[in-house]
Design a protein around this motif. Sequence first.
Motif, PDB file in Angstrom:
ATOM      1  N   CYS A 249      -0.518  -0.065   3.331  1.00 33.40           N
ATOM      2  CA  CYS A 249       0.903   0.203   3.168  1.00 33.40           C
ATOM      3  C   CYS A 249       1.275   0.156   1.686  1.00 33.40           C
ATOM      4  CB  CYS A 249       1.737  -0.833   3.927  1.00 33.40           C
ATOM      5  SG  CYS A 249       1.359  -0.918   5.680  1.00 33.40           S
ATOM      6  N   LYS A 250       2.419   0.745   1.375  1.00 34.17           N
ATOM      7  CA  LYS A 250       2.918   0.649   0.009  1.00 34.17           C
ATOM      8  C   LYS A 250       3.310  -0.796  -0.272  1.00 34.17           C
ATOM      9  CE  LYS A 250       6.263   2.719  -3.151  1.00 34.17           C
ATOM     10  NZ  LYS A 250       7.409   3.652  -3.277  1.00 34.17           N
ATOM     11  N   ASN A 251       2.921  -1.283  -1.484  1.00 38.49           N
ATOM     12  CA  ASN A 251       3.158  -2.684  -1.851  1.00 38.49           C
ATOM     13  C   ASN A 251       2.491  -3.615  -0.840  1.00 38.49           C
ATOM     14  OD1 ASN A 251       4.765  -1.794  -3.989  1.00 38.49           O
ATOM     15  ND2 ASN A 251       6.595  -1.773  -2.685  1.00 38.49           N
ATOM     16  N   CYS A 252       1.230  -3.313  -0.505  1.00 37.25           N
ATOM     17  CA  CYS A 252       0.488  -4.074   0.498  1.00 37.25           C
ATOM     18  C   CYS A 252       0.317  -5.519   0.039  1.00 37.25           C
ATOM     19  CB  CYS A 252      -0.874  -3.423   0.734  1.00 37.25           C
ATOM     20  SG  CYS A 252      -1.895  -4.318   1.921  1.00 37.25           S
TER      21      CYS A 252
END
Length: 312
Positions: A249-252
């Motif tokens: 995910c984005k900003n995991c």
Amino acid sequence: MAEMAAYGISAGQRVAVIWDSSSPVEGLKNLVAKIQALVGPESRVSVENIDQLSRSAHAASSFDVVLSGMVPGSVTLHSVEVLAEIARILKPGGRVLLKEPVAAQIGDNNRIRTAARLPTALMLSGLVEVKELQKEPLTPEETQSVQELLSYHDNDLLSVQMEGKKPNFEVGSSSQLKLSFAKKSASSGKPAVDPAAAKLWTLSANDMDDEGMDLLDSDELLDSEDLKKPDPSSLKAPSCKESGKKKACKNCTCGLAEDLEQEKKESPQPKSACGNCYLGDAFRCASCPYMGMPAFKPGEKILLAENNLHDA
């Protein structure tokens, strides 16, 4: 004279009589003569055609009473513009009396209102205290005029007489508001405070004496389990991996992005089956993962995109 008294006309008032093409000439003359005799020679009765009313250049607030469609035998229809002009030339507090044919129900002729819509039209023009004075069937002469002038052939028409008044103020008028800014007495402002309640919720500096107070050690609030170092794997959010996602995910924050990046670094470079991959597209197989890339030197490290890594 009794009829004029019913119209609310008295001596000294200015009256406007509005007629249209359906108004009989003799009926109009008789109505104007009766009004002139009642208001007196010093007051002028203005007679205006409904189609020329907006061009008559009457000043605002000019008339005490306006009669429209009141000539016997008339079938006058009042447009929105006519009603607005009538409201404009009326004096504040002035009265308008009008008579108009209305339909019992909504039909194909949009020019004829229903009995329910006529009061609404008067109120939207700026009149107040709108009320119905009389409702009666049309006379045979009026029915014929409606059929000829308005092309209306149904037999459900009625003649309705309405009354309305202009508010007792002019558009744009102002009035000073009387506001009182007197100071209120202190006794009437706030309720009395219970001394016992005030003492209960008051904390002074003497109450903060450390020697007389039992303070808790913050370390004593922690047990042995709280002091253990947590396992890094337990700190990872399980949402990405457990959901079966192949892409982080984005900003995991669960560590999946770091794992995928490490797998890319550790994955071996594809080996050439023919040995001609470094020469260029002209010497490469159709399924060569280096297809579309420029020629390179043997042994040179080449980074391939994921979409180029497919089975031959």
